[in-house]
Design a protein around this motif. Sequence first.
Motif, PDB file in Angstrom:
ATOM      1  N   ALA A   6       0.840  -1.206   0.000  1.00 42.01           N
ATOM      2  CA  ALA A   6       0.000   0.000   0.000  1.00 42.01           C
ATOM      3  C   ALA A   6       0.868   1.247   0.000  1.00 42.01           C
ATOM      4  O   ALA A   6       0.593   2.201  -0.746  1.00 42.01           O
ATOM      5  CB  ALA A   6      -0.921  -0.011   1.217  1.00 42.01           C
TER       6      ALA A   6
ATOM      7  N   THR B  59      -1.386   3.940  -1.853  1.00 43.05           N
ATOM      8  CA  THR B  59      -2.698   3.795  -1.234  1.00 43.05           C
ATOM      9  C   THR B  59      -2.709   4.570   0.075  1.00 43.05           C
ATOM     10  O   THR B  59      -1.801   4.439   0.885  1.00 43.05           O
ATOM     11  CB  THR B  59      -3.011   2.309  -0.947  1.00 43.05           C
TER      12      THR B  59
ATOM     13  N   LEU C 208      -6.850   2.052   2.605  1.00 43.95           N
ATOM     14  CA  LEU C 208      -6.617   0.792   3.309  1.00 43.95           C
ATOM     15  C   LEU C 208      -7.764   0.535   4.286  1.00 43.95           C
ATOM     16  O   LEU C 208      -8.244  -0.586   4.414  1.00 43.95           O
ATOM     17  CB  LEU C 208      -5.277   0.853   4.047  1.00 43.95           C
TER      18      LEU C 208
END
Length: 91
Positions: A58, A63, A68
């Motif tokens: 991530a 991200t 998440l």
Amino acid sequence: MRVAVKPIAAIAAMPRARIVGDTRGLMKFVIDAETDEILGAALLSVDSQELINTVALAMRGGTTAGGLRDAIWTHPSSTEAFNEVLATIVG
């Protein structure tokens, strides 16, 4: 900077720890307050060796903590805890 932290024993959305009978540890995320970028994490729990790979992916992929937090994770798995822990962001 913002922080999200929760002891494993207090995470309702982490059934895997209860299934295997080991609720020791904690999850902690450090997040950039302006960009929501995940700056780092401490993952001390059952399956943390797999969880850290997800967090690292991530982080490399950009991200955000919100991304998440809002993802749908397999049940029962330890990754389900990301939803609950990241919902506790303070700072």
